[in-house]
Design a protein around this motif. Structure first.
Motif, short mmCIF file in Angstrom:
data_model
loop_
_atom_site.label_atom_id
_atom_site.label_comp_id
_atom_site.label_asym_id
_atom_site.label_seq_id
_atom_site.Cartn_x
_atom_site.Cartn_y
_atom_site.Cartn_z
N ASP A 61 0.81 -1.55 -0.18
CA ASP A 61 -0.25 -0.18 0.03
C ASP A 61 1.22 1.51 -0.09
O ASP A 61 -0.15 2.35 0.43
N HIS A 62 1.97 0.90 -0.23
CA HIS A 62 3.16 2.78 -0.65
C HIS A 62 4.34 2.19 -0.81
O HIS A 62 4.79 0.42 -0.51
N ALA A 63 5.16 3.11 -1.06
CA ALA A 63 6.37 2.84 -1.37
C ALA A 63 7.43 3.93 -0.91
O ALA A 63 6.93 5.07 -0.77
N HIS A 64 8.99 3.57 -0.62
CA HIS A 64 9.68 4.21 -0.34
C HIS A 64 10.44 4.86 -1.44
O HIS A 64 11.29 3.74 -1.64
N LEU A 65 10.99 6.11 -1.29
CA LEU A 65 12.07 6.32 -2.50
C LEU A 65 12.73 6.86 -2.40
O LEU A 65 12.75 8.66 -1.59
N LEU A 66 14.54 6.55 -1.49
CA LEU A 66 15.28 8.19 -1.69
C LEU A 66 16.30 7.92 -2.95
O LEU A 66 16.23 6.83 -3.22
N PHE A 67 16.78 9.40 -3.31
CA PHE A 67 17.36 9.31 -4.64
C PHE A 67 17.82 10.68 -4.56
O PHE A 67 17.60 11.76 -2.92
N GLN A 68 19.02 10.23 -5.33
CA GLN A 68 19.80 11.53 -5.37
C GLN A 68 19.19 12.84 -6.64
O GLN A 68 18.84 11.86 -7.72
N TYR A 69 19.50 13.96 -6.17
CA TYR A 69 18.95 14.80 -7.63
C TYR A 69 19.73 15.92 -8.01
O TYR A 69 20.77 16.65 -6.51
#
Length: 162
Positions: A61-69
């Motif tokens: 029911d959910h998603a985590h995203l750790l990203f560099q930008y």
């Protein structure tokens, strides 16, 4: 630990953000193949924005995203792209499964999202939190604040099995 800086033109940066998306009505619709495909979609999109995935995890029911930008990227537009394109592609590829819950609605994600910069805690602490985000301590503290969870885990030395 080697710093993974992003360099373009006259700027060098190391910006990371933690994004949490929930499914519409918090329905448990994401399956393992959908989660794998979601990872591929987001990896491809971030590459187009000169970003990259640092860590990714999802549940039904959910998603985590750790990203560099890169600092030139407008985060609201990036998040909008991540949501809309992934929703469209998931609906195209997994329509029978999604229609069981959402019928003819063209949705996957809730209209809101959580986004936090990662300056307050170390990336390794956030990475551990995302990897173990289904742990009892994380579930208990989720109502407080996701970044605060990482700080508490780091300060008090909680492990995912405590």
């Amino acid at each position: 630990m080697k710093k993974d800086f992003v360099s373009r033109g006259r700027s060098v940066s190391d910006l990371k953000a933690h994004l949490v998306l929930t499914t519409k009505y918090r329905r448990k619709v994401l399956t393992a193949p959908m989660i794998d495909r979601l990872h591929e979609i987001w990896e491809s999109l971030l590459d187009k924005f000169d970003g990259k995935i640092v860590e990714f995890n999802a549940e039904s029911d959910h998603a985590h995203l750790l990203f560099q930008y890169h600092p030139e990227i407008q985060l609201s537009k990036l998040v909008n792209s991540l949501k809309s394109i992934s929703s469209r592609k998931l609906r195209q590829e997994f329509l029978p499964e999604l229609e069981k819950t959402y019928y003819k609605k063209k949705v996957v994600w809730n209209s809101s999202y959580f986004l936090a910069s990662c300056g307050g805690v170390t990336i390794s602490t956030l990475r551990k939190y995302i990897e173990n985000q289904d742990s009892p301590i994380a579930s208990l503290l989720l109502a407080i604040h996701p970044t605060l969870i990482a700080v508490v885990i780091e300060m008090w030395g909680f492990s995912p099995t405590s």
